[in-house]
Design a protein around this motif. Structure first.
Motif, PDB file in Angstrom:
ATOM      1  N   PHE A  93      -8.744   7.828 -12.571  1.00  0.00           N
ATOM      2  CA  PHE A  93      -7.785   7.422 -11.617  1.00  0.00           C
ATOM      3  C   PHE A  93      -6.361   8.066 -11.578  1.00  0.00           C
ATOM      4  CE2 PHE A  93     -11.092   4.418 -10.780  1.00  0.00           C
ATOM      5  CZ  PHE A  93     -10.877   3.987  -9.373  1.00  0.00           C
ATOM      6  N   SER A  94      -6.147   8.181 -10.438  1.00  0.00           N
ATOM      7  CA  SER A  94      -4.517   8.530 -10.320  1.00  0.00           C
ATOM      8  C   SER A  94      -3.377   7.579 -10.770  1.00  0.00           C
ATOM      9  CB  SER A  94      -4.065   9.142  -8.977  1.00  0.00           C
ATOM     10  OG  SER A  94      -2.512   9.375  -8.742  1.00  0.00           O
ATOM     11  N   GLU A  95      -2.643   7.703 -11.862  1.00  0.00           N
ATOM     12  CA  GLU A  95      -1.844   6.590 -12.160  1.00  0.00           C
ATOM     13  C   GLU A  95      -0.364   7.027 -11.514  1.00  0.00           C
ATOM     14  OE1 GLU A  95      -2.837   4.239 -13.748  1.00  0.00           O
ATOM     15  OE2 GLU A  95      -4.849   4.930 -14.443  1.00  0.00           O
ATOM     16  N   SER A  96      -0.066   7.862 -10.585  1.00  0.00           N
ATOM     17  CA  SER A  96       1.015   8.085 -10.075  1.00  0.00           C
ATOM     18  C   SER A  96       1.504   6.983  -9.127  1.00  0.00           C
ATOM     19  CB  SER A  96       0.863   9.365  -9.079  1.00  0.00           C
ATOM     20  OG  SER A  96       2.249   9.664  -8.727  1.00  0.00           O
ATOM     21  N   GLY A  97       2.582   6.234  -9.586  1.00  0.00           N
ATOM     22  CA  GLY A  97       3.242   5.053  -8.843  1.00  0.00           C
ATOM     23  C   GLY A  97       2.306   3.738  -9.073  1.00  0.00           C
ATOM     24  N   GLY A  98       1.497   3.931 -10.423  1.00  0.00           N
ATOM     25  CA  GLY A  98       0.732   2.868 -10.426  1.00  0.00           C
ATOM     26  C   GLY A  98      -0.566   2.984 -10.051  1.00  0.00           C
ATOM     27  N   ARG A  99      -1.646   2.506 -10.735  1.00  0.00           N
ATOM     28  CA  ARG A  99      -2.928   2.579 -10.271  1.00  0.00           C
ATOM     29  C   ARG A  99      -3.063   2.212  -8.690  1.00  0.00           C
ATOM     30  NH1 ARG A  99      -7.709   1.240 -14.340  1.00  0.00           N
ATOM     31  NH2 ARG A  99      -6.759   3.200 -15.313  1.00  0.00           N
ATOM     32  N   ILE A 100      -2.738   0.893  -8.720  1.00  0.00           N
ATOM     33  CA  ILE A 100      -2.597   0.465  -7.366  1.00  0.00           C
ATOM     34  C   ILE A 100      -1.204   0.794  -6.468  1.00  0.00           C
ATOM     35  CG2 ILE A 100      -2.808  -1.698  -5.688  1.00  0.00           C
ATOM     36  CD1 ILE A 100      -4.895  -2.814  -7.779  1.00  0.00           C
ATOM     37  N   LYS A 101      -1.438   1.280  -5.163  1.00  0.00           N
ATOM     38  CA  LYS A 101      -0.102   1.476  -4.400  1.00  0.00           C
ATOM     39  C   LYS A 101      -0.184   0.237  -3.264  1.00  0.00           C
ATOM     40  CE  LYS A 101      -0.778   5.499  -6.355  1.00  0.00           C
ATOM     41  NZ  LYS A 101      -2.021   5.735  -7.493  1.00  0.00           N
ATOM     42  N   GLY A 102       1.004  -0.219  -2.945  1.00  0.00           N
ATOM     43  CA  GLY A 102       0.831  -1.080  -1.607  1.00  0.00           C
ATOM     44  C   GLY A 102       0.650  -2.421  -2.213  1.00  0.00           C
ATOM     45  N   THR A 103       0.791  -3.503  -1.437  1.00  0.00           N
ATOM     46  CA  THR A 103       0.485  -4.927  -1.807  1.00  0.00           C
ATOM     47  C   THR A 103      -0.081  -5.537  -0.598  1.00  0.00           C
ATOM     48  OG1 THR A 103       2.874  -5.530  -0.797  1.00  0.00           O
ATOM     49  CG2 THR A 103       2.721  -5.004  -3.143  1.00  0.00           C
ATOM     50  N   ALA A 104      -0.407  -6.842  -0.990  1.00  0.00           N
ATOM     51  CA  ALA A 104      -1.099  -7.652   0.367  1.00  0.00           C
ATOM     52  C   ALA A 104       0.146  -7.908   1.247  1.00  0.00           C
ATOM     53  CB  ALA A 104      -1.467  -9.031  -0.213  1.00  0.00           C
ATOM     54  N   ALA A 105       1.267  -8.176   0.972  1.00  0.00           N
ATOM     55  CA  ALA A 105       2.276  -8.551   1.668  1.00  0.00           C
ATOM     56  C   ALA A 105       2.524  -7.299   2.988  1.00  0.00           C
ATOM     57  CB  ALA A 105       3.708  -8.989   1.020  1.00  0.00           C
ATOM     58  N   GLN A 106       2.370  -6.094   2.128  1.00  0.00           N
ATOM     59  CA  GLN A 106       2.491  -4.875   3.259  1.00  0.00           C
ATOM     60  C   GLN A 106       1.399  -4.726   3.932  1.00  0.00           C
ATOM     61  OE1 GLN A 106       3.338  -2.295  -0.335  1.00  0.00           O
ATOM     62  NE2 GLN A 106       5.373  -1.668   1.110  1.00  0.00           N
ATOM     63  N   GLY A 107       0.188  -5.266   3.687  1.00  0.00           N
ATOM     64  CA  GLY A 107      -1.109  -5.284   4.506  1.00  0.00           C
ATOM     65  C   GLY A 107      -1.862  -4.110   4.050  1.00  0.00           C
ATOM     66  N   LEU A 108      -1.706  -3.588   3.004  1.00  0.00           N
ATOM     67  CA  LEU A 108      -2.768  -2.377   2.349  1.00  0.00           C
ATOM     68  C   LEU A 108      -2.370  -2.159   0.916  1.00  0.00           C
ATOM     69  CD1 LEU A 108      -4.627  -0.073   3.147  1.00  0.00           C
ATOM     70  CD2 LEU A 108      -2.664   1.312   3.543  1.00  0.00           C
ATOM     71  N   GLU A 109      -3.455  -2.168   0.233  1.00  0.00           N
ATOM     72  CA  GLU A 109      -3.719  -1.711  -1.167  1.00  0.00           C
ATOM     73  C   GLU A 109      -4.469  -0.604  -1.177  1.00  0.00           C
ATOM     74  OE1 GLU A 109      -2.804  -5.904  -3.874  1.00  0.00           O
ATOM     75  OE2 GLU A 109      -4.935  -4.827  -3.545  1.00  0.00           O
ATOM     76  N   GLN A 110      -3.724   0.461  -2.226  1.00  0.00           N
ATOM     77  CA  GLN A 110      -4.774   1.894  -2.323  1.00  0.00           C
ATOM     78  C   GLN A 110      -4.804   2.236  -3.487  1.00  0.00           C
ATOM     79  OE1 GLN A 110      -1.870   3.060   1.128  1.00  0.00           O
ATOM     80  NE2 GLN A 110      -3.467   4.660   0.984  1.00  0.00           N
ATOM     81  N   SER A 111      -5.892   2.899  -3.856  1.00  0.00           N
ATOM     82  CA  SER A 111      -5.877   3.782  -5.301  1.00  0.00           C
ATOM     83  C   SER A 111      -6.838   4.813  -4.941  1.00  0.00           C
ATOM     84  CB  SER A 111      -6.693   2.725  -6.233  1.00  0.00           C
ATOM     85  OG  SER A 111      -8.127   2.419  -5.890  1.00  0.00           O
ATOM     86  N   SER A 112      -6.889   5.663  -6.171  1.00  0.00           N
ATOM     87  CA  SER A 112      -7.673   6.740  -5.770  1.00  0.00           C
ATOM     88  C   SER A 112      -7.916   7.474  -7.179  1.00  0.00           C
ATOM     89  CB  SER A 112      -6.775   8.003  -4.826  1.00  0.00           C
ATOM     90  OG  SER A 112      -5.683   8.388  -5.617  1.00  0.00           O
ATOM     91  N   THR A 113      -9.112   7.884  -7.008  1.00  0.00           N
ATOM     92  CA  THR A 113      -9.573   8.897  -8.220  1.00  0.00           C
ATOM     93  C   THR A 113      -8.606  10.136  -8.525  1.00  0.00           C
ATOM     94  OG1 THR A 113     -11.151  10.227  -6.941  1.00  0.00           O
ATOM     95  CG2 THR A 113     -11.874   8.359  -7.910  1.00  0.00           C
ATOM     96  N   ARG A 114      -8.443  10.956  -9.635  1.00  0.00           N
ATOM     97  CA  ARG A 114      -7.759  11.941  -9.660  1.00  0.00           C
ATOM     98  C   ARG A 114      -8.802  13.215  -9.377  1.00  0.00           C
ATOM     99  NH1 ARG A 114      -6.127  13.104 -15.779  1.00  0.00           N
ATOM    100  NH2 ARG A 114      -5.830  15.101 -14.991  1.00  0.00           N
ATOM    101  N   ALA A 115      -8.240  14.152  -8.267  1.00  0.00           N
ATOM    102  CA  ALA A 115      -9.093  15.103  -7.748  1.00  0.00           C
ATOM    103  C   ALA A 115      -9.722  15.786  -8.890  1.00  0.00           C
ATOM    104  CB  ALA A 115      -8.225  16.233  -7.090  1.00  0.00           C
TER     105      ALA A 115
END
Length: 263
Positions: free
Chosen positions: A190-212
């Motif tokens: 996984f990409s760890e830029s900005g943490g593995r999980i970006k965003g929060t439930a309070a914001q309405g969206l959590e995202q993660s991604s593999t490394r290319a």
């Protein structure tokens, strides 16, 4: 072109540069899951004939509507997201502010763009037409030193930069963290830029991604092994009584870095 056919063509092209997305699907299907696409992302240069609206044309013709703009000042990008009133996958299209590059890099990008026919975007296949210009390895490396985004577009052209799995549609994973952990156990990185999980439930969206995934790309003077495309995962939450269906610019800014060579 119908939206279903357009997305299928984009997927078929995408997995050639992100073969691990097929492995993710295979793992989930073995667990009895049915992968559902939340959105795709496209990249381009902000130049005549290949602006955001040019790449969006095929989707608009298929019934999609422009929803909201986004700006990424650090990376010098502008973006819009498009939505299907019928509930199909969303489309996120970004464009590099070419004028923000150094004079030398601007000249290079404009030279690449000059190889594209002025009316190329009139073809509904333009969005998935791949690299329409000739480019050598030194040009790619020169652009990469200044803008990873510019280098990626120069190398891959017009195609899906990533697809995104909708975690809400999975029955066996109650959180994005659970899915991430299962995929890490299976060997995905996984990409760890900005943490593995970006965003929060309070914001309405959590995202993660593999490394290319690194793939071999042919240039005019030989091949290079460089980051191709990645696979994203999105978990959407109810906010103000409705399921959040937009994007979080701060999170998207870090997701972009999933194709960086420094990842």
């Amino acid at each position: 072109m119908a939206a279903d056919a357009l997305f299928q063509a984009l997927w078929d092209s995408y997995v050639k540069h992100a073969p691990h997305a097929l492995r993710v699907h295979g793992l989930l299907e073995e667990l009895g899951e049915t992968p559902v696409n939340d959105h795709i992302a496209l990249r381009t240069f902000g130049l005549p004939g290949m602006q955001i609206e040019d790449l969006a044309r095929a989707f608009v013709d298929a019934g999609y509507e422009r929803v909201a703009p986004y700006a990424f000042e650090k990376k010098q990008l502008d973006a819009w997201h498009y939505a299907d009133p019928q509930g199909g996958p969303k489309v996120f299209i970004s464009a590099l502010r070419v004028h923000s590059l150094s004079e030398g890099a601007q000249d290079v990008v404009r030279s690449l763009a000059g190889q594209v026919a002025a009316d190329a975007a009139a073809d509904p296949r333009f969005t998935n037409s791949g690299r329409p210009w000739r480019v050598d390895r030194a040009t790619y490396e020169m652009l990469r030193e200044e803008s990873e985004y510019a280098a990626w577009v120069a190398a891959f052209g017009f195609r899906a930069n990533h697809f995104t799995l909708l975690v809400n549609a999975l029955r066996g994973f109650g959180s994005l963290e659970m899915l991430n952990e299962r995929l890490v156990e299976a060997g995905f990185t996984f990409s760890e830029s900005g943490g593995r999980i970006k965003g929060t439930a309070a914001q309405g969206l959590e995202q993660s991604s593999t490394r290319a995934e690194d793939v071999e790309v042919a240039f005019d003077d030989g091949a290079l092994t460089i980051p191709g495309s990645y696979y994203e995962f999105a978990l959407r939450y109810v906010r103000d009584g409705v399921l959040f269906d937009g994007f979080i610019a701060e999170s998207a800014d870090r997701i972009f870095e999933s194709t960086d060579t420094s990842q």
